[in-house]
Write a protein that holds these residues in place. Structure first.
Motif, mmCIF file in Angstrom:
data_model
loop_
_atom_site.group_PDB
_atom_site.id
_atom_site.type_symbol
_atom_site.label_atom_id
_atom_site.label_comp_id
_atom_site.label_asym_id
_atom_site.label_seq_id
_atom_site.Cartn_x
_atom_site.Cartn_y
_atom_site.Cartn_z
ATOM 1 N N GLN A 92 0.824 -1.195 0.000
ATOM 2 C CA GLN A 92 0.000 0.000 0.000
ATOM 3 C C GLN A 92 0.868 1.258 0.000
ATOM 4 O O GLN A 92 0.595 2.217 -0.722
ATOM 5 C CB GLN A 92 -0.921 0.010 1.219
ATOM 6 N N LEU A 93 1.925 1.231 0.776
ATOM 7 C CA LEU A 93 2.853 2.361 0.833
ATOM 8 C C LEU A 93 3.522 2.575 -0.525
ATOM 9 O O LEU A 93 3.638 3.705 -0.997
ATOM 10 C CB LEU A 93 3.895 2.131 1.918
ATOM 11 N N LEU A 94 3.933 1.491 -1.164
ATOM 12 C CA LEU A 94 4.546 1.577 -2.487
ATOM 13 C C LEU A 94 3.564 2.145 -3.506
ATOM 14 O O LEU A 94 3.929 2.984 -4.333
ATOM 15 C CB LEU A 94 5.040 0.199 -2.931
ATOM 16 N N LYS A 95 2.311 1.716 -3.429
ATOM 17 C CA LYS A 95 1.271 2.232 -4.323
ATOM 18 C C LYS A 95 1.082 3.736 -4.113
ATOM 19 O O LYS A 95 0.998 4.499 -5.074
ATOM 20 C CB LYS A 95 -0.031 1.482 -4.064
ATOM 21 N N ASP A 96 1.030 4.169 -2.846
ATOM 22 C CA ASP A 96 0.886 5.596 -2.534
ATOM 23 C C ASP A 96 2.077 6.406 -3.030
ATOM 24 O O ASP A 96 1.915 7.510 -3.555
ATOM 25 C CB ASP A 96 0.713 5.806 -1.034
ATOM 26 N N VAL A 97 3.277 5.869 -2.867
ATOM 27 C CA VAL A 97 4.490 6.562 -3.336
ATOM 28 C C VAL A 97 4.460 6.702 -4.856
ATOM 29 O O VAL A 97 4.770 7.771 -5.391
ATOM 30 C CB VAL A 97 5.761 5.812 -2.869
ATOM 31 N N ASN A 98 4.069 5.653 -5.555
ATOM 32 C CA ASN A 98 4.003 5.713 -7.021
ATOM 33 C C ASN A 98 2.951 6.714 -7.489
ATOM 34 O O ASN A 98 3.189 7.464 -8.437
ATOM 35 C CB ASN A 98 3.722 4.332 -7.606
ATOM 36 N N THR A 99 1.810 6.744 -6.820
ATOM 37 C CA THR A 99 0.767 7.708 -7.167
ATOM 38 C C THR A 99 1.266 9.133 -6.945
ATOM 39 O O THR A 99 1.094 9.997 -7.804
ATOM 40 C CB THR A 99 -0.503 7.460 -6.332
ATOM 41 N N SER A 100 1.922 9.367 -5.824
ATOM 42 C CA SER A 100 2.460 10.697 -5.525
ATOM 43 C C SER A 100 3.533 11.088 -6.530
ATOM 44 O O SER A 100 3.592 12.233 -6.982
ATOM 45 C CB SER A 100 3.036 10.731 -4.110
ATOM 46 N N ARG A 101 4.386 10.134 -6.896
ATOM 47 C CA ARG A 101 5.435 10.405 -7.869
ATOM 48 C C ARG A 101 4.839 10.809 -9.219
ATOM 49 O O ARG A 101 5.315 11.741 -9.869
ATOM 50 C CB ARG A 101 6.334 9.182 -8.037
ATOM 51 N N LYS A 102 3.778 10.124 -9.634
ATOM 52 C CA LYS A 102 3.123 10.461 -10.903
ATOM 53 C C LYS A 102 2.536 11.866 -10.867
ATOM 54 O O LYS A 102 2.654 12.617 -11.832
ATOM 55 C CB LYS A 102 2.033 9.441 -11.223
ATOM 56 N N VAL A 103 1.916 12.228 -9.752
ATOM 57 C CA VAL A 103 1.340 13.566 -9.616
ATOM 58 C C VAL A 103 2.440 14.616 -9.681
ATOM 59 O O VAL A 103 2.325 15.616 -10.390
ATOM 60 C CB VAL A 103 0.538 13.698 -8.299
ATOM 61 N N ILE A 104 3.529 14.380 -8.975
ATOM 62 C CA ILE A 104 4.650 15.331 -8.972
ATOM 63 C C ILE A 104 5.263 15.441 -10.360
ATOM 64 O O ILE A 104 5.558 16.548 -10.831
ATOM 65 C CB ILE A 104 5.702 14.929 -7.917
ATOM 66 N N GLN A 105 5.447 14.323 -11.056
ATOM 67 C CA GLN A 105 6.017 14.361 -12.406
ATOM 68 C C GLN A 105 5.094 15.102 -13.369
ATOM 69 O O GLN A 105 5.546 15.897 -14.186
ATOM 70 C CB GLN A 105 6.271 12.942 -12.915
ATOM 71 N N THR A 106 3.790 14.860 -13.266
ATOM 72 C CA THR A 106 2.826 15.564 -14.117
ATOM 73 C C THR A 106 2.886 17.059 -13.861
ATOM 74 O O THR A 106 2.889 17.860 -14.794
ATOM 75 C CB THR A 106 1.400 15.049 -13.852
ATOM 76 N N TYR A 107 2.969 17.428 -12.600
ATOM 77 C CA TYR A 107 3.026 18.840 -12.234
ATOM 78 C C TYR A 107 4.316 19.475 -12.745
ATOM 79 O O TYR A 107 4.308 20.583 -13.260
ATOM 80 C CB TYR A 107 2.902 18.996 -10.720
ATOM 81 N N LYS A 108 5.443 18.750 -12.633
ATOM 82 C CA LYS A 108 6.721 19.285 -13.101
ATOM 83 C C LYS A 108 6.729 19.443 -14.617
ATOM 84 O O LYS A 108 7.262 20.413 -15.141
ATOM 85 C CB LYS A 108 7.873 18.379 -12.667
ATOM 86 N N LYS A 109 6.136 18.488 -15.346
ATOM 87 C CA LYS A 109 6.075 18.577 -16.804
ATOM 88 C C LYS A 109 5.300 19.803 -17.241
ATOM 89 O O LYS A 109 5.707 20.534 -18.124
ATOM 90 C CB LYS A 109 5.433 17.319 -17.399
ATOM 91 N N LYS A 110 4.141 20.029 -16.608
ATOM 92 C CA LYS A 110 3.331 21.185 -16.954
ATOM 93 C C LYS A 110 4.034 22.473 -16.590
ATOM 94 O O LYS A 110 3.970 23.457 -17.311
ATOM 95 C CB LYS A 110 1.967 21.105 -16.259
ATOM 96 N N LYS A 111 4.747 22.476 -15.471
ATOM 97 C CA LYS A 111 5.468 23.666 -15.016
ATOM 98 C C LYS A 111 6.609 23.993 -15.978
ATOM 99 O O LYS A 111 6.830 25.137 -16.326
ATOM 100 C CB LYS A 111 5.988 23.439 -13.600
ATOM 101 N N SER A 112 7.355 22.963 -16.429
ATOM 102 C CA SER A 112 8.466 23.199 -17.337
ATOM 103 C C SER A 112 7.973 23.555 -18.743
ATOM 104 O O SER A 112 8.648 24.279 -19.473
ATOM 105 C CB SER A 112 9.384 21.977 -17.385
ATOM 106 N N ALA A 113 6.798 23.085 -19.140
ATOM 107 C CA ALA A 113 6.240 23.432 -20.449
ATOM 108 C C ALA A 113 5.817 24.895 -20.504
ATOM 109 O O ALA A 113 5.827 25.510 -21.572
ATOM 110 C CB ALA A 113 5.043 22.547 -20.757
ATOM 111 N N GLU A 114 5.479 25.471 -19.346
ATOM 112 C CA GLU A 114 5.076 26.871 -19.288
ATOM 113 C C GLU A 114 6.259 27.814 -19.492
ATOM 114 O O GLU A 114 6.105 28.928 -19.915
ATOM 115 C CB GLU A 114 4.406 27.179 -17.942
ATOM 116 N N LYS A 115 7.455 27.353 -19.135
ATOM 117 C CA LYS A 115 8.639 28.218 -19.226
ATOM 118 C C LYS A 115 9.112 28.401 -20.616
ATOM 119 O O LYS A 115 8.876 28.117 -21.589
ATOM 120 C CB LYS A 115 9.777 27.639 -18.385
#
Length: 115
Positions: A92-115
């Motif tokens: 369950q912890l691994l699943k939560d970490v992977n979900t959080s990692r995906k959210v962070i990566q998605t957010y970083k991609k959108k943030k870097s695309a804005e620059k």
């Protein structure tokens, strides 16, 4: 950390009328609002790391209280479920970490695309 999308009727300043909008949340914080008619998007700044730290702190700090409530409610159920929970927890912890990692990566991609 979870990302949710919901639809709501909001007034669009570009369309000059009330139309459907897609609202994206990270946990309970609004990340973006996008008009489904004209496609205009309003991005809101969110400190993703801060949200992650808040979530982890909340889970850790409330665990003793939650365990005490379970103990008081039904001790036999708690004792019988502990071995299963101990086995399931790392997955369950691994699943939560992977979900959080995906959210962070998605957010970083959108943030870097804005620059």
């Amino acid at each position: 950390m979870k990302m949710k999308k919901m639809e709501a009727d909001l007034y669009c300043v570009h369309c000059k009328e009330e139309v459907d909008h897609e609202i994206t949340y990270i946990n309970s914080q609004i990340k973006s609002i996008r008009c489904l008619q004209c496609g205009k998007t309003k991005e809101l700044k969110i400190d993703v790391k801060k949200e992650l730290y808040k979530e982890i702190f909340e889970r850790i700090s409330t665990k003793p209280t939650r365990m005490t409530e379970e103990y008081r409610k039904d001790l036999s159920h708690l004792l019988l479920s502990l071995p299963v929970r101990a086995i399931k927890k790392p997955y369950q912890l691994l699943k939560d970490v992977n979900t959080s990692r995906k959210v962070i990566q998605t957010y970083k991609k959108k943030k870097s695309a804005e620059k």
